[in-house]
Design a protein around this motif. Structure first.
Motif, PDB file in Angstrom:
ATOM      1  N   HIS A  18       0.859  -1.177   0.000  1.00  0.00           N
ATOM      2  CA  HIS A  18       0.000   0.000   0.000  1.00  0.00           C
ATOM      3  C   HIS A  18       0.906   1.241   0.000  1.00  0.00           C
ATOM      4  O   HIS A  18       2.080   1.173   0.386  1.00  0.00           O
ATOM      5  CB  HIS A  18      -0.887   0.010   1.250  1.00  0.00           C
ATOM      6  CG  HIS A  18      -0.119  -0.067   2.539  1.00  0.00           C
ATOM      7  ND1 HIS A  18       0.453   1.030   3.158  1.00  0.00           N
ATOM      8  CD2 HIS A  18       0.221  -1.137   3.309  1.00  0.00           C
ATOM      9  CE1 HIS A  18       1.089   0.655   4.252  1.00  0.00           C
ATOM     10  NE2 HIS A  18       0.961  -0.660   4.372  1.00  0.00           N
ATOM     11  N   PRO A  19       0.411   2.387  -0.433  1.00  0.00           N
ATOM     12  CA  PRO A  19       1.225   3.614  -0.425  1.00  0.00           C
ATOM     13  C   PRO A  19       1.636   3.987   0.993  1.00  0.00           C
ATOM     14  O   PRO A  19       0.878   3.799   1.951  1.00  0.00           O
ATOM     15  CB  PRO A  19       0.285   4.660  -1.032  1.00  0.00           C
ATOM     16  CG  PRO A  19      -0.711   3.882  -1.814  1.00  0.00           C
ATOM     17  CD  PRO A  19      -0.910   2.597  -1.057  1.00  0.00           C
ATOM     18  N   VAL A  20       2.860   4.515   1.125  1.00  0.00           N
ATOM     19  CA  VAL A  20       3.373   4.905   2.426  1.00  0.00           C
ATOM     20  C   VAL A  20       3.854   6.355   2.373  1.00  0.00           C
ATOM     21  O   VAL A  20       4.150   6.902   1.307  1.00  0.00           O
ATOM     22  CB  VAL A  20       4.538   3.992   2.880  1.00  0.00           C
ATOM     23  CG1 VAL A  20       4.062   2.554   3.059  1.00  0.00           C
ATOM     24  CG2 VAL A  20       5.701   4.058   1.884  1.00  0.00           C
ATOM     25  N   LEU A  21       3.937   6.959   3.530  1.00  0.00           N
ATOM     26  CA  LEU A  21       4.488   8.307   3.634  1.00  0.00           C
ATOM     27  C   LEU A  21       6.006   8.241   3.525  1.00  0.00           C
ATOM     28  O   LEU A  21       6.651   7.392   4.147  1.00  0.00           O
ATOM     29  CB  LEU A  21       4.101   8.931   4.980  1.00  0.00           C
ATOM     30  CG  LEU A  21       4.721  10.308   5.298  1.00  0.00           C
ATOM     31  CD1 LEU A  21       4.202  11.360   4.332  1.00  0.00           C
ATOM     32  CD2 LEU A  21       4.444  10.703   6.747  1.00  0.00           C
ATOM     33  N   GLY A  22       6.567   9.122   2.708  1.00  0.00           N
ATOM     34  CA  GLY A  22       8.016   9.197   2.561  1.00  0.00           C
ATOM     35  C   GLY A  22       8.569  10.490   3.154  1.00  0.00           C
ATOM     36  O   GLY A  22       7.929  11.545   3.077  1.00  0.00           O
ATOM     37  N   LEU A  23       9.745  10.402   3.752  1.00  0.00           N
ATOM     38  CA  LEU A  23      10.435  11.565   4.289  1.00  0.00           C
ATOM     39  C   LEU A  23      11.773  11.711   3.570  1.00  0.00           C
ATOM     40  O   LEU A  23      12.474  10.719   3.344  1.00  0.00           O
ATOM     41  CB  LEU A  23      10.684  11.422   5.791  1.00  0.00           C
ATOM     42  CG  LEU A  23       9.479  11.149   6.687  1.00  0.00           C
ATOM     43  CD1 LEU A  23       9.930  11.015   8.142  1.00  0.00           C
ATOM     44  CD2 LEU A  23       8.443  12.264   6.560  1.00  0.00           C
ATOM     45  N   ALA A  24      12.122  12.938   3.207  1.00  0.00           N
ATOM     46  CA  ALA A  24      13.406  13.227   2.565  1.00  0.00           C
ATOM     47  C   ALA A  24      14.200  14.127   3.499  1.00  0.00           C
ATOM     48  O   ALA A  24      13.895  15.316   3.638  1.00  0.00           O
ATOM     49  CB  ALA A  24      13.191  13.900   1.215  1.00  0.00           C
ATOM     50  N   ILE A  25      15.210  13.566   4.164  1.00  0.00           N
ATOM     51  CA  ILE A  25      15.982  14.329   5.137  1.00  0.00           C
ATOM     52  C   ILE A  25      17.086  15.070   4.393  1.00  0.00           C
ATOM     53  O   ILE A  25      17.950  14.471   3.760  1.00  0.00           O
ATOM     54  CB  ILE A  25      16.543  13.416   6.228  1.00  0.00           C
ATOM     55  CG1 ILE A  25      15.376  12.691   6.920  1.00  0.00           C
ATOM     56  CG2 ILE A  25      17.350  14.211   7.238  1.00  0.00           C
ATOM     57  CD1 ILE A  25      15.762  11.780   8.037  1.00  0.00           C
ATOM     58  N   ALA A  26      17.028  16.372   4.473  1.00  0.00           N
ATOM     59  CA  ALA A  26      17.836  17.231   3.622  1.00  0.00           C
ATOM     60  C   ALA A  26      19.316  17.168   3.950  1.00  0.00           C
ATOM     61  O   ALA A  26      19.717  16.899   5.084  1.00  0.00           O
ATOM     62  CB  ALA A  26      17.345  18.676   3.745  1.00  0.00           C
ATOM     63  N   ALA A  27      20.134  17.432   2.929  1.00  0.00           N
ATOM     64  CA  ALA A  27      21.563  17.624   3.147  1.00  0.00           C
ATOM     65  C   ALA A  27      21.829  19.057   3.609  1.00  0.00           C
ATOM     66  O   ALA A  27      22.651  19.294   4.482  1.00  0.00           O
ATOM     67  CB  ALA A  27      22.340  17.328   1.875  1.00  0.00           C
ATOM     68  N   ASP A  28      21.118  19.999   3.002  1.00  0.00           N
ATOM     69  CA  ASP A  28      21.217  21.405   3.408  1.00  0.00           C
ATOM     70  C   ASP A  28      19.879  21.807   4.013  1.00  0.00           C
ATOM     71  O   ASP A  28      18.897  21.978   3.292  1.00  0.00           O
ATOM     72  CB  ASP A  28      21.543  22.283   2.208  1.00  0.00           C
ATOM     73  CG  ASP A  28      21.759  23.744   2.590  1.00  0.00           C
ATOM     74  OD1 ASP A  28      21.367  24.129   3.715  1.00  0.00           O
ATOM     75  OD2 ASP A  28      22.310  24.497   1.772  1.00  0.00           O
ATOM     76  N   PRO A  29      19.784  21.958   5.330  1.00  0.00           N
ATOM     77  CA  PRO A  29      18.489  22.206   5.972  1.00  0.00           C
ATOM     78  C   PRO A  29      17.899  23.576   5.687  1.00  0.00           C
ATOM     79  O   PRO A  29      16.754  23.832   6.057  1.00  0.00           O
ATOM     80  CB  PRO A  29      18.810  22.045   7.467  1.00  0.00           C
ATOM     81  CG  PRO A  29      20.258  22.343   7.583  1.00  0.00           C
ATOM     82  CD  PRO A  29      20.887  21.859   6.309  1.00  0.00           C
TER      83      PRO A  29
END
Length: 374
Positions: free
Chosen positions: A40-51
């Motif tokens: 099923h679709p899931v929530l994705g998080l993209a943790i930044a290199a430059d915040p």
């Protein structure tokens, strides 16, 4: 967690293509992702290199949200995690099924990971994690410093900053000098792989990218290799860098060994071999216990630092400028003399006295060396 480590999920080297990159199916990458992806679709998080690069982070999420959808890896959303919502990560992470560690500048990202306590948050995470470029993994065994528990980090930040400096015109480097020195980062914060590789220089070769004529490029290659060897971490060369191959890398042919018929490139290959043997004989280079700056002089382009392991203390000094310096002062802080051990270009072979913790060196243009402090 299930961990995927990539240099680029859409393939490397980077080639012009459609606006939305296609995930690279080589090495069973996409197939392996699908094998562990929830049904099923899931929530994705993209943790930044430059915040603080908000626009860049938003655009990256927009693009890769579509890339994963086209690969039949459905996400309900791909949320950028940066300075705007860093305090919400402890809430967002348990709700997610996929985390992407974005690529970028290693020291900046490492500081951000440490600030948000990412290593601790991952202790109870059971989803999928994907590192984008070895730098984005930002992984060291010292989780207290913000690492994720891996042994080494690919020092993409050092590579990019160093190549940018040596590619700049000689008269226009002062603004980049602080960046060059800053890319060393705090000693012990990461265990780094110092790579001089096509990965960060496609489509040109590193030799071709350096500024100047052929003689100046060869001199700067010697400095670049010495700087790589003396910087704390593990050195990695690739595909002809050791003899200054001018051709761009391609996996369709071997390195251009014919360049070894040229006296300058043959000498560079011999220099690389000698430097490698020298490093293996000196623990302060391959396993330093301490590091300290002795000089960072923007006006001349001279930088220097000491490395210590056990009873051995070495001083590395480089003149990256095109003017000779006479009696340049460096402060190792102790000792009675400095004995020259290894040279990149011309250096005075005589022992140099140390008085009140100070040492004076004569350095030719585009030269450097390593001295033993006694």
């Amino acid at each position: 967690m299930t961990l995927f480590l990539t240099s680029s999920p859409s393939g490397c080297p980077f080639e012009p293509g459609p606006e939305i990159p296609v995930l690279d199916p080589r090495n069973h990458f996409v197939a392996n992702l699908r094998a562990v992806w929830p049904d099923h679709p899931v929530l994705g998080l993209a943790i930044a290199a430059d915040p603080t690069a908000y626009e860049q982070n938003d655009e990256m999420c927009r693009v890769f949200l579509q890339s994963f959808g086209q690969a039949h890896l459905p996400l309900t959303d791909l949320v950028p995690c940066d300075a705007r919502n860093q305090d919400e990560l402890s809430t967002l992470l348990p709700q997610s099924g996929f985390v992407m560690l974005c690529g970028g500048h290693v020291p900046t990202q490492n500081h951000f990971f440490a600030r948000i306590g990412l290593a601790g948050l991952f202790h109870s995470y059971h989803g999928i994690v994907m590192g984008v470029s070895a730098g984005s993994m930002n992984a060291t065994s010292d989780t207290a410093s913000g690492g994720l528990g891996f042994d080494y980090v690919w020092e993409i930040g050092w590579t990019q900053d160093t190549l940018a400096y040596f590619a700049a015109p000689f008269g226009g480097r002062s603004a980049l000098f602080r960046q060059l020195c800053g890319s060393f980062g705090p000693f012990g914060a990461v265990q780094g792989i110092n790579a001089l590789s096509h990965d960060e220089n496609h489509p040109a070769s590193i030799f071709t990218r350096l500024y100047g004529n052929a003689e100046e490029k060869l001199a700067q290659m010697r400095l670049l290799l010495l700087l790589q060897a003396a910087r704390p971490g593990k050195s990695l060369l690739f595909a002809g860098v050791e003899f200054g191959q001018p051709d761009a890398f391609t996996d369709g042919r071997e390195p251009n060994w014919a360049m070894l018929a040229d006296a300058g490139h043959r000498a560079l290959a011999d220099y690389s071999k000698a430097l490698n043997a020298f490093c293996l004989a000196h623990p302060a280079l391959y396993a330093p216990q301490s590091f300290a700056w002795t000089a960072q002089d923007t006006s001349t382009g001279v930088l220097g630092f000491t490395l210590q392991a056990g009873c051995e203390t070495l001083l590395c000094a480089l003149n990256t400028g095109t003017q000779a310096v006479q009696g340049f002062g460096l402060k190792p802080g102790w000792g009675s003399c400095a004995l020259p051990l290894f040279a990149a270009g011309w250096v005075d072979n005589a022992p140099r006295p140390i008085a009140n913790g100070w040492l004076a060196l004569d350095l030719a243009p585009l030269s450097g060396g390593i001295w033993q402090i006694e």
